[in-house]
Design a protein around this motif. Structure first.
Motif, short mmCIF file in Angstrom:
data_model
loop_
_atom_site.label_atom_id
_atom_site.label_comp_id
_atom_site.label_asym_id
_atom_site.label_seq_id
_atom_site.Cartn_x
_atom_site.Cartn_y
_atom_site.Cartn_z
N GLY A 13 88.21 -74.22 -41.89
CA GLY A 13 87.51 -74.84 -40.78
C GLY A 13 88.03 -76.21 -40.38
N GLU A 14 89.07 -76.72 -41.08
CA GLU A 14 89.61 -78.03 -40.72
C GLU A 14 90.32 -77.99 -39.37
OE1 GLU A 14 89.06 -80.79 -42.09
OE2 GLU A 14 88.52 -80.39 -44.18
N LEU A 15 90.90 -76.82 -39.07
CA LEU A 15 91.64 -76.66 -37.81
C LEU A 15 90.84 -75.81 -36.85
CD1 LEU A 15 95.21 -75.91 -39.10
CD2 LEU A 15 94.75 -77.31 -37.10
N THR A 16 90.68 -76.29 -35.63
CA THR A 16 90.06 -75.46 -34.60
C THR A 16 90.91 -75.52 -33.34
OG1 THR A 16 88.66 -77.26 -33.77
CG2 THR A 16 87.72 -75.86 -35.50
N PHE A 17 90.78 -74.50 -32.53
CA PHE A 17 91.55 -74.42 -31.28
C PHE A 17 90.78 -73.58 -30.29
CE2 PHE A 17 93.02 -70.01 -31.47
CZ PHE A 17 92.80 -69.71 -32.80
N GLN A 18 91.25 -73.58 -29.06
CA GLN A 18 90.67 -72.68 -28.08
C GLN A 18 91.78 -72.06 -27.24
OE1 GLN A 18 87.83 -74.96 -25.88
NE2 GLN A 18 89.35 -76.30 -24.93
N VAL A 19 91.52 -70.84 -26.79
CA VAL A 19 92.48 -70.12 -25.95
C VAL A 19 91.74 -69.48 -24.79
CG1 VAL A 19 94.08 -69.59 -27.84
CG2 VAL A 19 92.24 -67.98 -27.28
N ARG A 20 92.48 -69.24 -23.72
CA ARG A 20 91.91 -68.49 -22.59
C ARG A 20 93.00 -67.62 -21.98
NH1 ARG A 20 91.43 -73.37 -18.07
NH2 ARG A 20 93.64 -73.83 -18.13
N ASN A 21 92.59 -66.70 -21.15
CA ASN A 21 93.54 -65.79 -20.48
C ASN A 21 94.44 -65.07 -21.49
OD1 ASN A 21 92.67 -66.52 -17.84
ND2 ASN A 21 93.89 -68.40 -18.01
N ILE A 22 93.84 -64.46 -22.48
CA ILE A 22 94.63 -63.73 -23.48
C ILE A 22 95.36 -62.58 -22.79
CG2 ILE A 22 94.53 -62.42 -25.64
CD1 ILE A 22 91.87 -63.93 -26.23
N GLN A 23 96.69 -62.53 -23.01
CA GLN A 23 97.51 -61.52 -22.34
C GLN A 23 97.17 -60.12 -22.86
OE1 GLN A 23 100.44 -62.79 -20.21
NE2 GLN A 23 98.99 -64.47 -20.31
N ASP A 24 97.41 -59.16 -21.99
CA ASP A 24 97.07 -57.78 -22.33
C ASP A 24 98.22 -57.09 -23.05
OD1 ASP A 24 95.43 -55.64 -22.49
OD2 ASP A 24 95.89 -54.87 -20.49
#
Ligand SMILES: [Zn+2]
Ligand SMILES: [Zn+2]
Length: 143
Positions: A13-24
């Motif tokens: 849990g020390e590292l967090t991130f976010q992503v969007r528009n995950i490719q198909d």
């Protein structure tokens, strides 16, 4: 809803991130390097454009393994979680371990890749396309 940001984190849990528009184009990769790195039968990476990936906490915990074939794998130096994968020729996108997402996603894997290298104790029981190597290699079994 593809613009939604999905939240991800490593095991500790020390590292967090976010992503969007995950490719198909999510694949289960059975290559030897993924198997070793993940300590698992295969890896499952999602892919997003560079701009659609943001670290939100703990970047100081990122360690990088540079493999002999010049691919780079990032992992958490605290818990060892596999984070990202990059090939030198792909400078526009980043692959990340789909398992790190804490949210449910609206995309599904659609292929097994590098199946020529899969562990002999792994049985593929779904009906996804199977490629001998990468997605540009021979299709061993169409979907
Ligand atoms: Zn961690
Ligand atoms: Zn692989």
């Amino acid at each position: 809803m593809h613009n939604k940001w999905y939240q991800g984190s490593c095991l500790c849990g020390e590292l967090t991130f976010q992503v969007r528009n995950i490719q198909d184009r999510i694949g289960h990769c059975h290559c030897r390097m993924c198997r070793k790195f993940h300590g698992a039968a295969f890896s499952t990476y999602g892919e997003v454009a560079q701009n659609d990936f943001e670290w939100t906490k703990g970047e100081k915990f990122i360690s990088t393994y540079l493999a002999p074939n010049n691919t780079k794998r990032q992992f958490c130096s605290c818990c060892g979680s596999s984070l990202t994968f990059r090939t030198p020729k792909n400078t526009t996108h980043i692959e990340f371990s789909l398992n790190l997402l804490d949210d449910e996603v609206d995309v599904q894997p659609n292929a097994h890749i590098f199946t020529d290298f899969k562990a002999n104790w792994t049985v593929i029981t779904d009906d996804l396309a199977c490629y001998r190597e990468g997605r540009d290699s021979e299709l061993k079994r169409p979907r």
